[in-house]
Design an enzyme around this catalytic site. Structure first.
Site, PDB file in Angstrom:
ATOM      1  N   HIS A 162       4.080   1.359   2.190  1.00 43.90           N
ATOM      2  CA  HIS A 162       5.276   0.666   1.676  1.00 43.90           C
ATOM      3  C   HIS A 162       5.912   1.477   0.551  1.00 43.90           C
ATOM      4  O   HIS A 162       7.136   1.551   0.434  1.00 43.90           O
ATOM      5  CB  HIS A 162       4.908  -0.697   1.095  1.00 43.90           C
ATOM      6  N   GLN A 182       6.879 -14.853  12.828  1.00 43.79           N
ATOM      7  CA  GLN A 182       6.377 -13.722  13.619  1.00 43.79           C
ATOM      8  C   GLN A 182       4.866 -13.797  13.845  1.00 43.79           C
ATOM      9  O   GLN A 182       4.271 -12.875  14.399  1.00 43.79           O
ATOM     10  CB  GLN A 182       6.775 -12.395  12.985  1.00 43.79           C
ATOM     11  N   GLY A 226       8.419   1.638   8.571  1.00 41.68           N
ATOM     12  CA  GLY A 226       7.366   2.627   8.832  1.00 41.68           C
ATOM     13  C   GLY A 226       7.127   2.784  10.331  1.00 41.68           C
ATOM     14  O   GLY A 226       7.246   1.818  11.092  1.00 41.68           O
ATOM     15  N   HIS A 257       0.862  -1.185   0.000  1.00 44.03           N
ATOM     16  CA  HIS A 257       0.000   0.000   0.000  1.00 44.03           C
ATOM     17  C   HIS A 257       0.896   1.232   0.000  1.00 44.03           C
ATOM     18  O   HIS A 257       2.137   1.106  -0.040  1.00 44.03           O
ATOM     19  CB  HIS A 257      -0.961  -0.022   1.194  1.00 44.03           C
TER      20      HIS A 257
HETATM   21  O1  PAF Z   1       6.690  -4.774   9.070  1.00 43.62           O
HETATM   22  C1  PAF Z   1       6.647  -5.826   8.399  1.00 43.62           C
HETATM   23  O2  PAF Z   1       6.011  -5.897   7.342  1.00 43.62           O
HETATM   24  C2  PAF Z   1       7.375  -7.062   8.912  1.00 43.62           C
HETATM   25  O3  PAF Z   1       7.302  -7.159  10.300  1.00 43.62           O
HETATM   26  C3  PAF Z   1       8.832  -7.144   8.440  1.00 43.62           C
HETATM   27  C4  PAF Z   1       9.668  -6.016   8.990  1.00 43.62           C
HETATM   28  C5  PAF Z   1       8.876  -7.136   6.923  1.00 43.62           C
HETATM   29  C6  PAF Z   1       9.454  -8.462   8.926  1.00 43.62           C
HETATM   30  O4  PAF Z   1       8.769  -9.566   8.445  1.00 43.62           O
END
Ligand code: PAF
Length: 291
Positions: free
Chosen positions: A37, A61, A147, A34
């Site tokens: 990014h 994660q 971000g 979006h």
């Molecule tokens: O912010 C994100 O999109 C994710 O946490 C990242 C930094 C790409 C790590 O997977």
């Protein structure tokens, strides 16, 4: 646009760029791009010779029962958007390339990861720190872009880079918002029209808290209560956390002073959204940090 799916091909690409004496900016993402990014990519474009982006929905994660399987993906669209924002190469590995059988090494940043999102999502920042370390080792960028909507993530990564001596500059970029204030997030896609209206609760609560502080309120509990009440006045909302804390240490404040972070995580229906705002409180004058 180069689409790189293996670590070997990425190392080769990076070696070619380095051979030409060029600098590299890396924008790590989980895709479904979006404007937030794309702002990271454009900022990287201004500051580096070559911009690389990673697109990887990182399983380590996500906790059990979270949205790993339904996380939105659209690589074709992402490629077009990234190219238009000046990205030259995308590293998008399959899971087994990043976590082969027998994978057993993780990066744990202590303290900072135990509060806020870390308290509600145990293991989340361990997964983030691990994948970002791996991306830094694979790409070896000069600069990497994150971000500020994920404020705690940025603080954790800066600490990791400092503690583990990664030779990379971490550049943070302000949150990009919809015209009505909702912070852009790939997860906004999950919201029904009614939930989209309720999602404004986050931005409104942050502004309410900031206004109270600007008008002289210094009791964190009073600000916390007002923000919580505001959120719960919207249909389908549930508070995960509301925090009034020190913007550097992330420790909760009793008395509001210094650089203050107002941060929240709110469930709107089945979607968990986060947002934050920082302010500098100097004596009796409070100024928004981001403006
Ligand atoms: O912010 C994100 O999109 C994710 O946490 C990242 C930094 C790409 C790590 O997977």
């Amino acid at each position: 646009m180069d689409l790189l799916t293996t670590i070997a091909a990425t190392r080769q690409y990076v070696a070619g760029v380095r051979h030409q004496g060029k600098s590299i900016g890396l924008v790590p993402t989980m895709g479904y791009l979006h404007k937030g990014h794309l702002t990271l990519a454009r900022t990287a474009r201004e500051q580096n010779d070559v911009v690389m982006m990673s697109i990887f929905v990182n399983p380590t994660q996500f906790g059990p029962g979270e949205d790993l399987d339904r996380y939105p993906r659209d690589l074709e669209r992402d490629q077009e958007l990234a190219a238009a924002a000046g990205v030259e190469a995308i590293f998008t590995p399959p899971v087994a390339e990043m976590y082969p059988r027998g994978y057993s090494t993780y990066v744990q940043v202590e303290g900072l990861t135990e509060v806020l999102c870390g308290a509600s999502r145990p293991g989340h920042f361990r997964g983030v720190a691990t994948v970002v370390s791996k991306l830094f080792n694979i790409v070896q960028p000069d600069r990497a872009y994150f971000g500020l909507k994920d404020y705690q993530q940025a603080v954790v990564i800066k600490r990791m880079v400092r503690d583990l001596n990664f030779p990379v500059d971490i550049i943070t970029v302000p949150t990009v918002r919809e015209p009505d204030g909702l912070a852009l997030s790939s997860r906004n896609k999950y919201l029904s029209p009614a939930q989209r209206r309720s999602a404004l609760a986050l931005y409104r609560a942050l502004n309410l808290g900031a206004d109270l502080i600007r008008r002289g309120e210094r009791r964190a509990k009073t600000v916390w209560e007002a923000m919580t009440r505001e959120i719960l006045s919207y249909p389908e909302t549930r508070v995960d956390y509301v925090a009034v804390c020190d913007a550097d240490t992330l420790e909760p404040l009793l008395e509001i002073k210094g650089r203050v972070l107002l941060a929240l995580a709110v469930w709107v229906g089945n979607t968990r959204l986060i947002d934050n705002l920082t302010l500098e409180v100097k004596d009796h004058v409070a100024r928004p940090d981001e403006e």
